[in-house]
Design a protein around this motif. Structure first.
Motif, PDB file in Angstrom:
ATOM      1  N   LEU A  18       0.833  -1.204   0.000  1.00 52.05           N
ATOM      2  CA  LEU A  18       0.000   0.000   0.000  1.00 52.05           C
ATOM      3  C   LEU A  18       0.872   1.260   0.000  1.00 52.05           C
ATOM      4  CD1 LEU A  18      -2.798   1.309   0.190  1.00 52.05           C
ATOM      5  CD2 LEU A  18      -2.643   1.052   2.669  1.00 52.05           C
ATOM      6  N   ILE A  19       1.890   1.276   0.835  1.00 54.67           N
ATOM      7  CA  ILE A  19       2.793   2.429   0.898  1.00 54.67           C
ATOM      8  C   ILE A  19       3.496   2.623  -0.441  1.00 54.67           C
ATOM      9  CG2 ILE A  19       4.936   3.293   1.924  1.00 54.67           C
ATOM     10  CD1 ILE A  19       4.009   1.990   4.562  1.00 54.67           C
ATOM     11  N   LEU A  20       4.010   1.549  -1.007  1.00 59.23           N
ATOM     12  CA  LEU A  20       4.706   1.644  -2.289  1.00 59.23           C
ATOM     13  C   LEU A  20       3.776   2.145  -3.390  1.00 59.23           C
ATOM     14  CD1 LEU A  20       7.303   1.179  -3.871  1.00 59.23           C
ATOM     15  CD2 LEU A  20       6.530  -1.151  -4.280  1.00 59.23           C
ATOM     16  N   GLY A  21       2.553   1.642  -3.419  1.00 61.64           N
ATOM     17  CA  GLY A  21       1.582   2.101  -4.417  1.00 61.64           C
ATOM     18  C   GLY A  21       1.284   3.585  -4.273  1.00 61.64           C
ATOM     19  N   PHE A  70      -6.860   8.326   1.251  1.00 62.14           N
ATOM     20  CA  PHE A  70      -6.960   6.961   0.749  1.00 62.14           C
ATOM     21  C   PHE A  70      -6.176   6.002   1.640  1.00 62.14           C
ATOM     22  CE2 PHE A  70      -4.967   3.548  -1.714  1.00 62.14           C
ATOM     23  CZ  PHE A  70      -6.108   2.842  -2.099  1.00 62.14           C
ATOM     24  N   TYR A  71      -4.971   6.385   2.035  1.00 62.28           N
ATOM     25  CA  TYR A  71      -4.138   5.532   2.881  1.00 62.28           C
ATOM     26  C   TYR A  71      -4.813   5.266   4.224  1.00 62.28           C
ATOM     27  CZ  TYR A  71      -0.226   3.826   5.625  1.00 62.28           C
ATOM     28  OH  TYR A  71       0.567   3.069   6.447  1.00 62.28           O
ATOM     29  N   ALA A  72      -5.366   6.303   4.834  1.00 60.47           N
ATOM     30  CA  ALA A  72      -6.045   6.131   6.120  1.00 60.47           C
ATOM     31  C   ALA A  72      -7.254   5.203   5.978  1.00 60.47           C
ATOM     32  CB  ALA A  72      -6.481   7.484   6.674  1.00 60.47           C
ATOM     33  N   TRP A  73      -8.042   5.394   4.918  1.00 60.04           N
ATOM     34  CA  TRP A  73      -9.214   4.546   4.683  1.00 60.04           C
ATOM     35  C   TRP A  73      -8.802   3.095   4.459  1.00 60.04           C
ATOM     36  CZ3 TRP A  73     -10.358   2.264  -0.178  1.00 60.04           C
ATOM     37  CH2 TRP A  73     -11.580   1.592  -0.224  1.00 60.04           C
ATOM     38  N   ARG A  74      -7.782   2.895   3.619  1.00 60.97           N
ATOM     39  CA  ARG A  74      -7.333   1.534   3.294  1.00 60.97           C
ATOM     40  C   ARG A  74      -6.683   0.859   4.499  1.00 60.97           C
ATOM     41  NH1 ARG A  74      -7.719  -2.927   2.390  1.00 60.97           N
ATOM     42  NH2 ARG A  74      -6.585  -4.099   0.841  1.00 60.97           N
ATOM     43  N   MET A  75      -5.952   1.605   5.320  1.00 62.06           N
ATOM     44  CA  MET A  75      -5.343   1.012   6.517  1.00 62.06           C
ATOM     45  C   MET A  75      -6.404   0.600   7.523  1.00 62.06           C
ATOM     46  SD  MET A  75      -2.198   0.378   6.332  1.00 62.06           S
ATOM     47  CE  MET A  75      -1.940  -0.039   8.036  1.00 62.06           C
ATOM     48  N   ASN A  76      -7.484   1.373   7.636  1.00 65.00           N
ATOM     49  CA  ASN A  76      -8.577   0.962   8.516  1.00 65.00           C
ATOM     50  C   ASN A  76      -9.174  -0.358   8.051  1.00 65.00           C
ATOM     51  OD1 ASN A  76      -8.433   3.062  10.355  1.00 65.00           O
ATOM     52  ND2 ASN A  76      -9.803   4.367   9.176  1.00 65.00           N
ATOM     53  N   LYS A  77      -9.353  -0.508   6.733  1.00 59.44           N
ATOM     54  CA  LYS A  77      -9.862  -1.779   6.199  1.00 59.44           C
ATOM     55  C   LYS A  77      -8.866  -2.910   6.442  1.00 59.44           C
ATOM     56  CE  LYS A  77     -12.124  -2.229   2.481  1.00 59.44           C
ATOM     57  NZ  LYS A  77     -12.606  -2.304   1.100  1.00 59.44           N
ATOM     58  N   LEU A  78      -7.589  -2.631   6.272  1.00 54.48           N
ATOM     59  CA  LEU A  78      -6.550  -3.627   6.488  1.00 54.48           C
ATOM     60  C   LEU A  78      -6.495  -4.045   7.962  1.00 54.48           C
ATOM     61  CD1 LEU A  78      -4.483  -4.996   4.611  1.00 54.48           C
ATOM     62  CD2 LEU A  78      -2.826  -3.309   5.365  1.00 54.48           C
ATOM     63  N   ASP A  79      -6.619  -3.062   8.864  1.00 52.01           N
ATOM     64  CA  ASP A  79      -6.637  -3.365  10.293  1.00 52.01           C
ATOM     65  C   ASP A  79      -7.807  -4.276  10.653  1.00 52.01           C
ATOM     66  OD1 ASP A  79      -4.387  -1.874  10.660  1.00 52.01           O
ATOM     67  OD2 ASP A  79      -5.430  -0.124  11.504  1.00 52.01           O
ATOM     68  N   LYS A  80      -8.984  -3.999  10.101  1.00 54.46           N
ATOM     69  CA  LYS A  80     -10.142  -4.844  10.368  1.00 54.46           C
ATOM     70  C   LYS A  80      -9.941  -6.249   9.795  1.00 54.46           C
ATOM     71  CE  LYS A  80     -13.506  -1.153  10.619  1.00 54.46           C
ATOM     72  NZ  LYS A  80     -14.640  -0.480   9.965  1.00 54.46           N
ATOM     73  N   GLU A  81      -9.350  -6.319   8.605  1.00 56.12           N
ATOM     74  CA  GLU A  81      -9.109  -7.603   7.958  1.00 56.12           C
ATOM     75  C   GLU A  81      -8.188  -8.501   8.803  1.00 56.12           C
ATOM     76  OE1 GLU A  81      -6.744  -9.026   3.976  1.00 56.12           O
ATOM     77  OE2 GLU A  81      -7.935  -7.185   3.851  1.00 56.12           O
TER      78      GLU A  81
END
Length: 86
Positions: A18-21, A70-81
Motif C-alpha cells: 500500500l505504501i509503495l503504491g 486513501f491511505y487512512a481509509w485503506r489502513m482501517n480496512k486492512l486493520d479490520k481484515e
C-alpha cells in the motif's frame, strides 16, 4: 489457528504494498505532471496561466492530500481484515 508471526508478516507485506503504491502515484503526479507533461499542458490556459503550472504548483499537493485520505481509509480496512482495529 494461524501463526501470529505469519499473520504479522502478511499484514506488514500488505502495508508495504500500500505504501509503495501510494508513493508511486505521488511520484508520477509530482514528477509527471510538473516536469514531463508540462510542455504538453502549457497550451491549456486556466486562471491566467497554463495547466502545467497548476499541476506543478497545486496538483501534486491535491494528489498528496487525496493519497493521505486513501491511505487512512485503506489502513482501517486492512486493520479490520487482520483483527487489529481499535
Amino acid at each position: 489457528m494461524s501463526n501470529p508471526k505469519s499473520n504479522a508478516e502478511k499484514y506488514w507485506q500488505a502495508n508495504l504494498r500500500l505504501i509503495l503504491g501510494c508513493l508511486v502515484v505521488w511520484a508520477l503526479a509530482s514528477y509527471g505532471g510538473a516536469i514531463l507533461l508540462r510542455p504538453l499542458l502549457s497550451s491549456i490556459h486556466i486562471g491566467g496561466t497554463d495547466l502545467g503550472f497548476w499541476f506543478a504548483q497545486q496538483g501534486s499537493m491535491l494528489v498528496f492530500i487525496a493519497i493521505t485520505f486513501f491511505y487512512a481509509w485503506r489502513m482501517n480496512k486492512l486493520d479490520k481484515e487482520f483483527g487489529l482495529e481499535e
